[in-house]
Design a protein around this motif. Sequence first.
Motif, PDB file in Angstrom:
ATOM      1  N   ASN B 536       0.644  -1.238  -0.011  1.00 12.47           N
ATOM      2  CA  ASN B 536       0.052  -0.112  -0.125  1.00 12.47           C
ATOM      3  C   ASN B 536       0.667   1.429  -0.195  1.00 12.47           C
ATOM      4  O   ASN B 536       1.687   1.278   0.833  1.00 12.47           O
ATOM      5  CB  ASN B 536      -0.861   0.037   1.280  1.00 12.47           C
ATOM      6  CG  ASN B 536      -1.818   1.128   1.413  1.00 12.47           C
ATOM      7  OD1 ASN B 536      -1.066   2.268   1.497  1.00 12.47           O
ATOM      8  ND2 ASN B 536      -3.205   1.036   1.325  1.00 12.47           N
ATOM      9  N   LYS B 537       0.657   2.052  -0.975  1.00 11.76           N
ATOM     10  CA  LYS B 537       1.773   3.446  -1.065  1.00 11.76           C
ATOM     11  C   LYS B 537       1.927   4.081   0.188  1.00 11.76           C
ATOM     12  O   LYS B 537       2.621   4.267   0.493  1.00 11.76           O
ATOM     13  CB  LYS B 537       1.104   4.011  -2.386  1.00 11.76           C
ATOM     14  CG  LYS B 537       1.991   5.242  -2.610  1.00 11.76           C
ATOM     15  CD  LYS B 537       3.344   5.178  -3.371  1.00 11.76           C
ATOM     16  CE  LYS B 537       3.800   6.574  -4.027  1.00 11.76           C
ATOM     17  NZ  LYS B 537       4.527   7.467  -3.239  1.00 11.76           N
ATOM     18  N   LYS B 538       0.609   4.356   0.760  1.00 14.61           N
ATOM     19  CA  LYS B 538       0.673   5.283   1.921  1.00 14.61           C
ATOM     20  C   LYS B 538       1.457   4.561   2.833  1.00 14.61           C
ATOM     21  O   LYS B 538       2.411   5.075   3.571  1.00 14.61           O
ATOM     22  CB  LYS B 538      -0.723   5.225   2.417  1.00 14.61           C
ATOM     23  CG  LYS B 538      -1.584   6.462   1.976  1.00 14.61           C
ATOM     24  CD  LYS B 538      -1.576   7.745   2.700  1.00 14.61           C
ATOM     25  CE  LYS B 538      -1.353   9.031   2.275  1.00 14.61           C
ATOM     26  NZ  LYS B 538      -1.887   9.332   0.651  1.00 14.61           N
ATOM     27  N   GLU B 539       1.372   3.216   3.138  1.00 18.09           N
ATOM     28  CA  GLU B 539       2.041   2.674   4.338  1.00 18.09           C
ATOM     29  C   GLU B 539       3.501   2.527   3.887  1.00 18.09           C
ATOM     30  O   GLU B 539       4.513   2.694   4.800  1.00 18.09           O
ATOM     31  CB  GLU B 539       1.498   1.176   4.258  1.00 18.09           C
ATOM     32  CG  GLU B 539       0.291   1.120   5.300  1.00 18.09           C
ATOM     33  CD  GLU B 539      -0.400  -0.336   4.829  1.00 18.09           C
ATOM     34  OE1 GLU B 539      -1.613  -0.375   5.094  1.00 18.09           O
ATOM     35  OE2 GLU B 539       0.434  -1.166   4.632  1.00 18.09           O
ATOM     36  N   CYS B 540       3.973   2.513   2.620  1.00 18.19           N
ATOM     37  CA  CYS B 540       5.416   2.454   2.242  1.00 18.19           C
ATOM     38  C   CYS B 540       6.134   3.696   2.417  1.00 18.19           C
ATOM     39  O   CYS B 540       7.172   3.768   2.819  1.00 18.19           O
ATOM     40  CB  CYS B 540       5.527   2.007   0.600  1.00 18.19           C
ATOM     41  SG  CYS B 540       4.964   0.401   0.244  1.00 18.19           S
TER      42      CYS B 540
END
Lengths: 87, 568
Positions: B536-540
């Motif tokens: 997930n981009k946000k988590e990354c």
Amino acid sequence: MKTEKIILKNETGLHARPASEIAKIASKYQCTINLIVNDKTINAKSILNIMAAGIKSSTEIEIQCDGTDEEAALAELLQAFNNNFGE
Amino acid sequence: MMIKGKGISKGIGFGNVVVIKNQEIKIQETTVENTEDELERFKKALQEITTETAEIVNNSSGTEKEIMTAYLMIMQDPSLITETEDLIKNSKYSAEYATEVGLNSVIQIFENMNDEYMAGRARDIVDIKNRLIAKLLKEERVDLSNLKPNTIIVAKELTTSDTAKLNFKNVSGIITEIGGTNSHTSIMARTHSLPAITKVENATEILKNNDYIAIDGESGEIYINPTEEEKNKLLEIQKTISEEKNELEKYKNMESKTKDGYKVELVSNIGTPKDVELVIENTSEGIGLLRSEFLYMDSESMPTEEEQFNAYKEVAEKMEGKPVIIRTLDVGGDKEIKYLNMEKEANPFLGYRAIRLCLDNVDFFKTQLRALLRASAFGNIAIMFPMISSIEELKKAKEIVEECKKELDEKNIAYKKDIKTGIMIEIPSAAIIADKLAKECDFFSIGTNDLIQYTVAVERGNEKISKLYTKYHPAVIKLVKSAIDGAHKAGIFCGMCGEAASDKLLIPLLIGLGLDEFSMNSNKILQSRKTISKLNKKECEELASQILEMASATEVEEKLKEFIEKNV
């Protein structure tokens, strides 16, 4: 004997592929076929002879065909030269 | 019986041994009495290699057929052998010795010609000479392009030209006596998912032609005449590997994007046009790095513009409009080229290499650039300069490209007018001034292997200090961030073509930092696409901001492991 002078247009000179084209055509005919470049005589049936001559673009080449089928041989070689060996 | 080496490419292989020995044949001066028999022997040998070559011509097509036809005609040319025949007839030389002397004189004519292309033809004749002598000595020459199915190759070391000839379909494993994890053989083996084992002492003596063996490319074990039990054990491992592979099949032709729809580009690193097959098979989205060195390393003399053009064009056409980034010559350091007469240097990695060498030798740099430009008319080619450390080098390289474009314009030769030029970011100075460099080019590709070694001052090959070489070093990560941010500020894209791009642990961090393109060995594409699809981009991004606060490589690695275990 039939002769004709042409100027080599092929940009990279007579490297392996065009040299093999010439030798392939020349070998089909009975007559003796020579290329005269700067007073040197090159056996057109020998790919090695042609390549070893290291003929560069814009060089004048005289094609000499001597023998029974000289006319046809000269015509086919001229056509190959004029078509730039398909390059 | 079991012998052991170092496993360098995962996989199980069963097959029959073919030993390749590359000994130099030395021919002694010998004379014979019966010159007629000798002449006959010579003609027979010539006839045999001619027949073999004619078969290759019949089975080939396109450029290869043209090349092989010319080669065959040289072989059939009477003037090739006039001198050899004379030497047998008149000097009573043995056929072997006459071949050696006679053909060497022809080879000399070509070598002495003031034309790089023609001088290069000398190697065709050397090849013919060697084949003739091998035939005369009745030495079996292993034809690498024509191996039986299920062959396991055993050699002291495989050369680049050996592997270029290999028909991989019939090879089920490779064993060598020398070579490390990063040797040419091991990279090639991994690219083709072939099991390979190296550092097997005396392998070419212990293993004999036609021995039936089984190998495990991970553990490095080689079983000669394996027992049923041993076979079953290996078959079990093979099954697990193929299950993993089947699982990855699902990711073919899928878009490379995260769970929340953030798209990246997954592209391939390749070393020769032959590798394009695997690029397509693994549904890679393009080529992020074509190393042009193969043209130079495989050659006895400088490759001509024509030879280079044909190779680049072949790749561009096969990729059908997908991006193909070609890196200009990157030699020096650990990669040497005979005919460039490079001097030995005390610190080759900090020395005269890559773009530094090219900018000093404008003529041969231009030969490559013209070939690249001409090939760009046939596909989506971009040019990439290696080892850029300053803005001056980049500007100079671009100037030379512009000169080449002008030369082509004058001759009305087509090329892609808006061809992109980019640079490798592999020197810390370039990463630090990335925002400045980005204004002068169209893309970046971070070369992590060199970037790490220059950042932590650890030579890649030195085993004593290899522990210090780590891609998780916070300084390396900062430089990667600097490169990506610099690129994005100028509105250009940033890729990565080092090994780090396919490191499962690093992928989430790189996504978090905003890397646009990941370039890797084709066989890593599907695995990486799978990894990305679980992120997930946000988590990354959150992960990245935490990592950037860290001080030690160990800490970084642990955090990344924890993240992967939780998410993938």
